[in-house]
Every structure is written in structure tokens, then in C-alpha cells.
Scaffold this motif. Structure first.
Motif, PDB file in Angstrom:
ATOM      1  N   ALA A   1      53.527  45.439   5.850  1.00 36.64           N
ATOM      2  CA  ALA A   1      52.848  45.036   7.088  1.00 36.64           C
ATOM      3  C   ALA A   1      53.054  43.547   7.354  1.00 36.64           C
ATOM      4  N   LYS A   2      52.920  42.746   6.311  1.00 33.36           N
ATOM      5  CA  LYS A   2      53.085  41.299   6.479  1.00 33.36           C
ATOM      6  C   LYS A   2      54.514  40.944   6.885  1.00 33.36           C
ATOM      7  N   GLU A   3      55.479  41.782   6.460  1.00 37.86           N
ATOM      8  CA  GLU A   3      56.884  41.542   6.799  1.00 37.86           C
ATOM      9  C   GLU A   3      57.308  42.280   8.070  1.00 37.86           C
ATOM     10  N   HIS A   4      56.339  42.886   8.751  1.00 36.24           N
ATOM     11  CA  HIS A   4      56.553  43.546  10.051  1.00 36.24           C
ATOM     12  C   HIS A   4      57.584  44.676   9.991  1.00 36.24           C
ATOM     13  N   TYR A   5      57.487  45.509   8.959  1.00 34.90           N
ATOM     14  CA  TYR A   5      58.284  46.731   8.931  1.00 34.90           C
ATOM     15  C   TYR A   5      57.867  47.615  10.115  1.00 34.90           C
ATOM     16  N   GLU A   6      58.800  48.434  10.567  1.00 37.39           N
ATOM     17  CA  GLU A   6      58.494  49.355  11.657  1.00 37.39           C
ATOM     18  C   GLU A   6      57.525  50.447  11.193  1.00 37.39           C
ATOM     19  N   ALA A   7      57.711  50.916   9.952  1.00 40.45           N
ATOM     20  CA  ALA A   7      56.895  52.031   9.475  1.00 40.45           C
ATOM     21  C   ALA A   7      56.778  51.987   7.963  1.00 40.45           C
ATOM     22  N   VAL A   8      55.732  52.640   7.462  1.00 42.35           N
ATOM     23  CA  VAL A   8      55.510  52.830   6.029  1.00 42.35           C
ATOM     24  C   VAL A   8      55.265  54.318   5.795  1.00 42.35           C
ATOM     25  N   PHE A   9      56.039  54.905   4.879  1.00 43.28           N
ATOM     26  CA  PHE A   9      55.841  56.286   4.459  1.00 43.28           C
ATOM     27  C   PHE A   9      55.470  56.304   2.987  1.00 43.28           C
ATOM     28  N   VAL A  10      54.614  57.257   2.609  1.00 45.03           N
ATOM     29  CA  VAL A  10      54.326  57.469   1.196  1.00 45.03           C
ATOM     30  C   VAL A  10      54.614  58.918   0.848  1.00 45.03           C
ATOM     31  N   MET A  11      54.995  59.131  -0.396  1.00 41.42           N
ATOM     32  CA  MET A  11      55.256  60.480  -0.903  1.00 41.42           C
ATOM     33  C   MET A  11      54.383  60.672  -2.137  1.00 41.42           C
ATOM     34  N   GLY A  12      53.401  61.567  -2.022  1.00 38.09           N
ATOM     35  CA  GLY A  12      52.489  61.789  -3.141  1.00 38.09           C
ATOM     36  C   GLY A  12      51.298  62.620  -2.697  1.00 38.09           C
ATOM     37  N   GLY A  13      50.243  62.582  -3.513  1.00 33.14           N
ATOM     38  CA  GLY A  13      49.034  63.338  -3.216  1.00 33.14           C
ATOM     39  C   GLY A  13      48.061  62.547  -2.369  1.00 33.14           C
ATOM     40  N   ASP A  14      46.851  63.081  -2.229  1.00 35.26           N
ATOM     41  CA  ASP A  14      45.845  62.445  -1.376  1.00 35.26           C
ATOM     42  C   ASP A  14      45.523  61.026  -1.833  1.00 35.26           C
ATOM     43  N   GLY A  15      45.536  60.788  -3.148  1.00 37.77           N
ATOM     44  CA  GLY A  15      45.246  59.453  -3.650  1.00 37.77           C
ATOM     45  C   GLY A  15      46.295  58.439  -3.223  1.00 37.77           C
ATOM     46  N   THR A  16      47.563  58.834  -3.234  1.00 39.64           N
ATOM     47  CA  THR A  16      48.643  57.953  -2.810  1.00 39.64           C
ATOM     48  C   THR A  16      48.571  57.708  -1.307  1.00 39.64           C
ATOM     49  N   VAL A  17      48.260  58.760  -0.546  1.00 37.60           N
ATOM     50  CA  VAL A  17      48.101  58.613   0.905  1.00 37.60           C
ATOM     51  C   VAL A  17      46.953  57.646   1.204  1.00 37.60           C
ATOM     52  N   ASN A  18      45.853  57.804   0.483  1.00 37.86           N
ATOM     53  CA  ASN A  18      44.717  56.892   0.659  1.00 37.86           C
ATOM     54  C   ASN A  18      45.136  55.450   0.389  1.00 37.86           C
ATOM     55  N   GLU A  19      45.899  55.235  -0.672  1.00 38.63           N
ATOM     56  CA  GLU A  19      46.328  53.875  -0.997  1.00 38.63           C
ATOM     57  C   GLU A  19      47.214  53.294   0.100  1.00 38.63           C
ATOM     58  N   GLY A  20      48.130  54.098   0.624  1.00 42.12           N
ATOM     59  CA  GLY A  20      49.000  53.612   1.686  1.00 42.12           C
ATOM     60  C   GLY A  20      48.214  53.190   2.914  1.00 42.12           C
ATOM     61  N   ILE A  21      47.256  54.018   3.312  1.00 38.82           N
ATOM     62  CA  ILE A  21      46.405  53.714   4.455  1.00 38.82           C
ATOM     63  C   ILE A  21      45.557  52.474   4.172  1.00 38.82           C
ATOM     64  N   SER A  22      45.014  52.384   2.960  1.00 38.24           N
ATOM     65  CA  SER A  22      44.175  51.239   2.604  1.00 38.24           C
ATOM     66  C   SER A  22      44.958  49.933   2.655  1.00 38.24           C
ATOM     67  N   GLY A  23      46.235  49.987   2.278  1.00 35.30           N
ATOM     68  CA  GLY A  23      47.049  48.789   2.305  1.00 35.30           C
ATOM     69  C   GLY A  23      47.313  48.274   3.709  1.00 35.30           C
ATOM     70  N   LEU A  24      47.300  49.170   4.679  1.00 34.61           N
ATOM     71  CA  LEU A  24      47.551  48.788   6.074  1.00 34.61           C
ATOM     72  C   LEU A  24      46.279  48.433   6.827  1.00 34.61           C
TER      73      LEU A  24
END
Length: 295
Positions: A54-77
Motif C-alpha cells: 500500500a505504501k508503495e502504491h501497488y495496484e492490487a494485493v492478493f493473498v492465497m491462504g485460509g481465513d486467517g491469511t485473508v484477515n491479515e491481508g485486509i488488516s494490513g491495508l
């Protein structure tokens, strides 16, 4: 140059994540000029990687994993002023957000069917200083989820939660909670309290049929039970879905919730998106349309 980050949890999906990594990378390369792949090694990595993107202004972030990994990705943004579009490939036991978005639960099908030209708004929740995308829960059933082992989840899937929950209900534990719903205080006695953002809770997709991923609401549900018989009598309501209060369950659509336990000597931890969270008291609010998600 449009850049996308793909965060892979190699231990997800029975350690099959790497089998799907190249397939996902090829799919993303059809739309983005550069695909950066990073692997998680410990808790918090996915969140840190997403925050950096996000700080480097990527167009998108994808995660591959379970609900915990998805939660972490969302939390980071969640806290960033610029938030890349978000996407994920489900590899977990339950995959509640994928269910709520009507995504295929098979990883290969999810990758192949992904439309990278379309996104939709996604509400996320904030609990104290953390974030969630699906549910906050506290009480007997959530305690059972906290206690479910990785081996049980791998072997039995979402039914591991149901079996543990039934065992804990048999212990006949209920609590006196003080709740504040959009500023209105009340005391309730219940074995279990849920605060949902989506219709799918623990893999049961009709539990909260009125909940939509971008309705700007928290869906507050509690069981009106003080003994095992009353707990069992709530099950038909839960299995058919709850869209209003009745004599077995309470249901409210709100934007902010505070939950504490009346007995200050007692401690109780919440469950957040399937993982153990903070002790009570907690403050929960919805952040409407906070992310744009590929679905």
C-alpha cells in the motif's frame, strides 16, 4: 507500471498452496505488468507485506491462504490512506468470505474464474485496534472454535467447529453480558454472542441471510439461553437463518457495538475470523465500503 503483490501462505490448504502459486501468478500476469510473490513464514507477515505494498502504491494485493491469511491481508491495508484493490484465493477450512462473495471454493476454479476487470465494495470491521472481515464471536461456541485443533479442522473441515460447539454447549455455560448497541445499553444472558459482517458464519451460509458484504451494518446475534435445553431449542433458528428477534434469539442491525461481561472477575476472550482475539471488553464498529475486492 502496474504491480500486484501475491502473498502465499505455504502451510494453507494442507500445504498445497505452492501447487497453485504458478497458476495464480500466470492469471495475474494477464492483467498486471509485474507480479511480486512473497511467502509468509510467521503470523503477521501477510499484514506487513500488504501494508508495504500500500505504501508503495501497488495496484492490487492478493493473498492465497485460509481465513486467517485473508484477515491479515485486509488488516494490513485497513489503516492506509491509499488502499490497493484486494483479492484472494481460498485455501482454508471454512473460507467464509469466499462463500459470502459467491466465489468458487476450489482453488483452481477460483483462479480460472477470476475476473480482473471487476471489483465490488467490501465492508470491514474494526474491533479495538484490530480488523476483521467476517465475524467477532464470544461465549461457549466461540470458545469451542478457539480450542479446535489444526488436526481436527484438517480432518473434519467446518464440521470440526460444530462438533466442538455441541460439546461445549453440553457444559451448559452461559454469561451475563452488558452490551451497547448504537449507544443503547442492555444486559443479556447468553451462551453465545455473534457480530457478523457477512451471511456465512463458520461455513454455514444462511445463518445471517440479511447480511451483505457492503450493507454498512453489523449484524448482532445472541442466543437467549441459560441452560442446555434452551441452547438446543435455538438450533432450528440458527439452521434456518436469523433475520429478526424471537423468543430464542436476539437480532439487531447496528453500526457500533460494545460488549463487556458483567462479572468483572471473569475473563473471556473473543474469536475474530476464526482466531483467538482480545479479552472483553471490546468495541466493534463497521467501516463501510472500506476496500474494493475482486470477486
Amino acid at each position: 507500471m502496474t504491480k500486484v503483490l501475491l502473498v502465499v501462505n505455504p502451510s494453507s490448504g494442507g500445504e498445497k498452496a505452492k501447487d497453485f502459486q504458478e497458476m495464480a501468478k500466470e492469471k495475474l500476469a494477464q492483467h498486471f505488468e509485474e507480479v511480486i510473490v512473497k511467502h509468509t513464514e510467521k503470523a503477521g507477515d501477510a499484514s506487513d507485506f500488504a501494508k508495504e505494498a500500500a505504501k508503495e502504491h501497488y495496484e492490487a494485493v492478493f493473498v492465497m491462504g485460509g481465513d486467517g491469511t485473508v484477515n491479515e491481508g485486509i488488516s494490513g491495508l485497513a489503516e492506509e490512506e491509499y488502499r490497493p484493490k484486494f483479492g484472494f484465493f481460498p485455501l482454508g477450512t471454512v473460507n467464509d468470505l469466499a462463500r459470502a462473495l459467491n466465489m468458487p471454493l476450489d482453488p483452481e476454479e477460483a483462479i480460472q474464474s477470476l475476473d480482473l476487470t471487476k471489483t465490488k465494495s467490501l465492508d470491514i470491521g474494526k474491533i479495538n485496534d484490530n480488523y476483521f472481515m467476517n465475524v467477532v464471536a464470544v461465549g461457549t461456541i466461540p470458545q469451542a472454535v478457539n480450542e479446535t485443533t489444526v488436526e481436527e479442522k484438517t480432518k473434519l473441515g467446518k464440521f470440526a467447529y460444530a462438533i466442538s460447539a455441541f460439546k461445549n454447549l453440553a457444559a451448559n455455560q452461559s454469561y451475563n453480558f452488558k452490551v451497547e448497541l448504537d449507544g443503547v445499553e442492555k444486559e443479556i444472558e447468553s451462551s453465545t454472542v455473534l457480530i457478523g459482517l457477512t451471511n456465512s458464519i463458520g461455513g454455514f451460509e444462511q445463518l445471517l441471510p440479511e447480511a451483505k458484504v457492503s450493507d454498512g451494518l453489523l449484524h448482532f446475534l445472541y442466543l437467549k439461553d441459560s441452560n442446555l435445553l434452551e441452547s438446543l431449542q435455538t438450533l432450528p433458528s440458527l439452521l434456518t437463518g436469523v433475520d429478526e428477534s424471537n423468543n430464542r434469539v436476539g437480532y439487531h442491525q447496528v453500526k457500533e457495538v460494545k460488549v463487556s461481561i458483567v462479572d468483572s472477575e471473569e475473563t473471556l476472550k473473543v474469536n475474530v475470523d476464526g482466531d483467538e482475539g482480545d479479552e472483553l471488553p471490546v468495541e466493534v464498529k463497521v467501516l463501510p465500503s472500506h476496500l474494493q475486492v475482486y470477486a
